[in-house]
Scaffold this motif. Structure first.
Motif, PDB file in Angstrom:
ATOM      1  N   LYS A   1       0.716  -0.912   0.127  1.00  0.00           N
ATOM      2  CA  LYS A   1       0.136  -0.211   0.025  1.00  0.00           C
ATOM      3  C   LYS A   1       0.864   1.294   0.062  1.00  0.00           C
ATOM      4  N   VAL A   2       2.298   1.187   0.306  1.00  0.00           N
ATOM      5  CA  VAL A   2       2.938   2.484   0.210  1.00  0.00           C
ATOM      6  C   VAL A   2       3.241   2.844  -1.091  1.00  0.00           C
ATOM      7  N   ARG A   3       3.013   2.096  -2.389  1.00  0.00           N
ATOM      8  CA  ARG A   3       2.886   2.372  -3.738  1.00  0.00           C
ATOM      9  C   ARG A   3       1.901   3.583  -3.857  1.00  0.00           C
TER      10      ARG A   3
ATOM     11  N   ASN B   1      -2.538  -1.228   6.892  1.00  0.00           N
ATOM     12  CA  ASN B   1      -1.600  -1.043   6.185  1.00  0.00           C
ATOM     13  C   ASN B   1      -1.338  -0.030   5.301  1.00  0.00           C
ATOM     14  N   HIS B   2      -2.779   0.792   4.957  1.00  0.00           N
ATOM     15  CA  HIS B   2      -2.807   1.870   4.225  1.00  0.00           C
ATOM     16  C   HIS B   2      -2.414   3.133   5.401  1.00  0.00           C
ATOM     17  N   ALA B   3      -2.891   3.139   6.437  1.00  0.00           N
ATOM     18  CA  ALA B   3      -2.727   4.015   7.338  1.00  0.00           C
ATOM     19  C   ALA B   3      -1.106   4.157   7.615  1.00  0.00           C
ATOM     20  N   LEU B   4      -0.582   2.991   7.813  1.00  0.00           N
ATOM     21  CA  LEU B   4       0.921   3.144   8.350  1.00  0.00           C
ATOM     22  C   LEU B   4       1.788   3.744   6.707  1.00  0.00           C
ATOM     23  N   SER B   5       1.131   3.148   5.692  1.00  0.00           N
ATOM     24  CA  SER B   5       1.755   3.500   4.388  1.00  0.00           C
ATOM     25  C   SER B   5       1.592   5.204   4.204  1.00  0.00           C
ATOM     26  N   LEU B   6       0.545   5.635   4.258  1.00  0.00           N
ATOM     27  CA  LEU B   6       0.169   6.984   4.232  1.00  0.00           C
ATOM     28  C   LEU B   6       1.009   7.800   5.208  1.00  0.00           C
TER      29      LEU B   6
END
Length: 322
Positions: free
Chosen positions: A58-60, A85-90
């Motif tokens: 999700k970091v992409r 995962n999107h939370a920590l990626s953002l």
């Protein structure tokens, strides 16, 4: 007043995303296992996004969204709701750009993911573990901050970013017959469809889903979105429903959606840990679980398997609780 027409990201968006995010993400490796090949009868190529920055694919998408903001909007920060995962990626991407990040997370989200958000500089507001609570709390946070909403998956910038994963995979492995990835809201699957339908239309795209959170599978069979509010599954990253943008890609480009039981998911997760010596989440084990369950669909084929993340609470591994 009519809503603005939905913008569907295209190949140019994905190619632009590759350039934009290159300084901020890893080109992740592809691993193989002769044991798992023999067990399944297929040639499996595991795209290891568990080795990605922030531990997940999700970091992409998050990086593509954050680094695509104007300076004026970036000053107000980015915001999202996410189970992890999107939370920590953002939070990671926002930290790289030096802007605020506001995250709404279910109170039941894995502690490891909450701690990672905080470590990357994100500010967490907790909600109840349901889609309705998540969206209600988020609306309040966004109104208070004015931050740019980067949806975990129903965002063209995010989907274009996720599409860079299968673009790499296609370059790393020749002659793929199929690619399979987990499906929750459908961001990774949509990005995979976007890339492969343009660059390798002969490659089939399969989605893998828990039986206990099988709304995408039921939607696929029914021909319209069926949303569950609060499914319960060990695959915590796959609890969210499809939205209009991801449904577009799923309904037009996915070959099939396959499901696995909770025990099958746990067994596949443990098998991968034991045989490949890699840390992966339960959500990431769903594709292998469905391949093992449907060997005849994949036997004799070259199959890309996207391992979507490796952010695991090591004190609460699912086979300790099953």
């Amino acid at each position: 007043m009519k809503d603005a027409p939905m913008y569907i990201p295209n190949l140019d968006d994905m190619l632009a995303a590759r350039v934009r995010i290159a300084p901020h993400v890893h080109r992740t490796p592809v691993l193989t296992s002769s044991f798992l090949n023999e067990l399944t009868g297929a040639e499996l190529f595991f795209k290891c996004e568990n080795f990605q920055k922030a531990g997940a694919f999700k970091v992409r998408g998050a990086s593509n969204a954050v680094f695509g903001l104007s300076d004026e909007q970036a000053a107000k920060g980015a915001a999202t709701h996410s189970s992890g995962n999107h939370a920590l990626s953002l939070s990671y991407a926002a930290g790289r750009r030096g802007i605020p990040c506001h995250v709404v997370m279910p109170r039941t989200a894995p502690q490891a993911k909450k701690e990672a958000v905080i470590a990357y500089g994100g500010k967490i507001t907790e909600c109840e573990p349901s889609t309705s609570s998540r969206e209600e709390v988020f609306a309040r946070v966004q109104e208070e901050t004015g931050a740019d909403f980067v949806h975990p998956y129903n965002d063209p910038r995010v989907i274009a970013g996720q599409g860079t994963c299968s673009a790499e995979l296609r370059e790393q492995v020749e002659g793929l017959d199929a690619v399979i990835a987990p499906i929750g809201g459908g961001g990774m699957i949509s990005g995979t469809c976007l890339t492969l339908s343009n660059l390798a239309p002969e490659v089939e795209v399969f989605a893998a889903e828990p039986e206990q959170a099988d709304d995408a599978c039921r939607s696929f069979r029914a021909g319209h979105i069926i949303a569950d509010d609060a499914p319960v599954t060990v695959a915590d990253g796959l609890k969210v429903p499809l939205k209009d943008l991801t449904w577009h890609f799923v309904s037009h480009h996915v070959t099939d959606i396959l499901t696995a039981s909770e025990q099958e998911i746990i067994d596949a997760m443990r098998l991968t840990w034991a045989r490949m010596k890699i840390v992966m989440e339960a959500s990431s084990a769903v594709p292998l679980a469905t391949i093992l369950k449907n060997r005849e669909r994949f036997a004799g084929r070259r199959v890309g398997v996207i391992i979507t993340g490796g952010n695991v609470d090591l004190d609460r591994l699912p086979w300790m609780e099953s």
